[in-house]
Motif scaffolding. Structure first.
Motif, short mmCIF file in Angstrom:
data_model
loop_
_atom_site.label_atom_id
_atom_site.label_comp_id
_atom_site.label_asym_id
_atom_site.label_seq_id
_atom_site.Cartn_x
_atom_site.Cartn_y
_atom_site.Cartn_z
N ALA A 1 2.37 1.75 -3.44
CA ALA A 1 1.38 2.25 -4.38
C ALA A 1 1.13 3.74 -4.18
O ALA A 1 1.02 4.51 -5.14
N LEU A 2 1.06 4.17 -2.91
CA LEU A 2 0.86 5.59 -2.63
C LEU A 2 2.07 6.41 -3.06
O LEU A 2 1.93 7.53 -3.58
N ALA A 3 3.26 5.86 -2.87
CA ALA A 3 4.48 6.57 -3.27
C ALA A 3 4.53 6.74 -4.78
O ALA A 3 4.91 7.81 -5.29
N VAL B 1 0.83 -1.20 0.00
CA VAL B 1 0.00 0.00 0.00
C VAL B 1 0.86 1.25 0.00
O VAL B 1 0.61 2.21 -0.75
N ARG B 2 1.91 1.25 0.81
CA ARG B 2 2.79 2.42 0.85
C ARG B 2 3.50 2.62 -0.48
O ARG B 2 3.69 3.77 -0.93
N GLY C 1 1.96 6.80 -6.80
CA GLY C 1 0.93 7.78 -7.15
C GLY C 1 1.39 9.21 -6.90
O GLY C 1 1.12 10.11 -7.70
N ALA C 2 2.09 9.41 -5.77
CA ALA C 2 2.58 10.76 -5.46
C ALA C 2 3.67 11.18 -6.45
O ALA C 2 3.71 12.34 -6.90
N ASP D 1 -4.16 11.07 -9.14
CA ASP D 1 -5.24 11.19 -8.17
C ASP D 1 -5.49 9.83 -7.53
O ASP D 1 -5.64 8.83 -8.22
N ILE D 2 -5.53 9.80 -6.21
CA ILE D 2 -5.75 8.56 -5.48
C ILE D 2 -7.08 8.66 -4.75
O ILE D 2 -7.31 9.62 -4.00
N GLU D 3 -7.94 7.70 -4.97
CA GLU D 3 -9.26 7.70 -4.34
C GLU D 3 -9.43 6.46 -3.47
O GLU D 3 -8.91 5.39 -3.79
N HIS D 4 -10.15 6.64 -2.39
CA HIS D 4 -10.47 5.54 -1.48
C HIS D 4 -11.95 5.25 -1.59
O HIS D 4 -12.78 6.16 -1.52
#
Length: 243
Positions: A160-162, A157-158, A164-165, A170-173
């Motif tokens: 994937a967020l990295a 998860v981290r 994306g940043a 755009d990251i949506e939950h």
């Protein structure tokens, strides 16, 4: 911490009654509410003043009332509305059909679980009811076959967020409402209606078509359902991460 302060601290820890000094305790029908105490100390204080007691939220209303407490509460009409909404939703979404229980099969009991949803100021926002199956009564090979469902790895998860940043994406939950009720069951599973729901004639039960909360296979079939939809969108599983 000096010796005097430490001695006072030990006295408080060993004597829960010390915590109650100066508190405005409310007693209703033999139950004491310890809204100003931390959860662990609430239980110890309750034991100290007269055995095991239900610990209440500040304001005197339990967040997880029992069926009998719901029926005796001043908000009984709102609770009944929550129950009818939940049972009506199960029927409308075709979660089950009423069926005969086959020979040598047993209907798994279920129960209504209640939850008080509160706002930031501890005010009551919503009364929620949910039907939960007593999955611990299921028999492997009869009521279910496999129960394993993967859990997302925090490292993935981290990463994937990295990514994306880094790519300025755009990251949506997304949160699914009543997620398990969207997953189909492969096994035949029979469930008795919970106390508080309309009863059925002898030999009849709910035959589940979709997963209900509490069933052992619910997390697995929900994962497979989501995975199937995501794969149809062109995405693929990572070889090292099943989620």
């Amino acid at each position: 911490m000096d010796d005097e302060a430490w001695s006072k601290h030990v006295e408080e820890v060993n004597n829960p009654l010390v915590w109650l000094e100066g508190l405005d305790l409310e007693t209703t029908q033999g139950e004491v509410y310890f809204g100003s105490l931390l959860p662990k100390r609430r239980a110890m204080a309750a034991s100290a003043v007269g055995g095991t007691r239900r610990v209440k939220k500040q304001g005197g209303y339990p967040d997880n009332p029992t069926l009998s407490e719901v029926m005796q509460s001043p908000d009984v009409k709102r609770w009944i509305h929550a129950i009818n909404t939940k049972l009506g939703g199960l029927k409308e979404n075709k979660v089950f059909v009423v069926s005969d229980v086959p020979v040598r099969r047993k209907a798994i009991p279920s129960k209504l679980v209640f939850k008080v949803k509160r706002g930031p100021s501890n005010e009551i926002v919503k009364f929620k009811a949910r039907v939960v199956v007593q999955g611990f009564r299921q028999t492997q090979g009869v009521d279910y076959c496999m129960s394993y469902a993967p859990v997302a790895n925090a490292t993935v998860v981290r990463v994937a967020l990295a990514i994306g940043a880094y790519l300025d994406l755009d990251i949506e939950h997304v949160d699914f409402t009543q997620a398990f009720l969207n997953a189909s069951l492969d096994e035949e599973l029979y469930v008795s209606p919970p106390p508080g729901a309309p009863s059925l004639p002898p030999g009849k039960a709910w035959k589940l078509l979709l997963a209900l909360y509490g069933t052992i296979q619910a997390p697995r079939v929900w994962h497979l359902e989501v995975k199937c939809h995501i794969n149809t969108w062109g995405f693929q599983d990572a070889g090292f991460e099943g989620t």
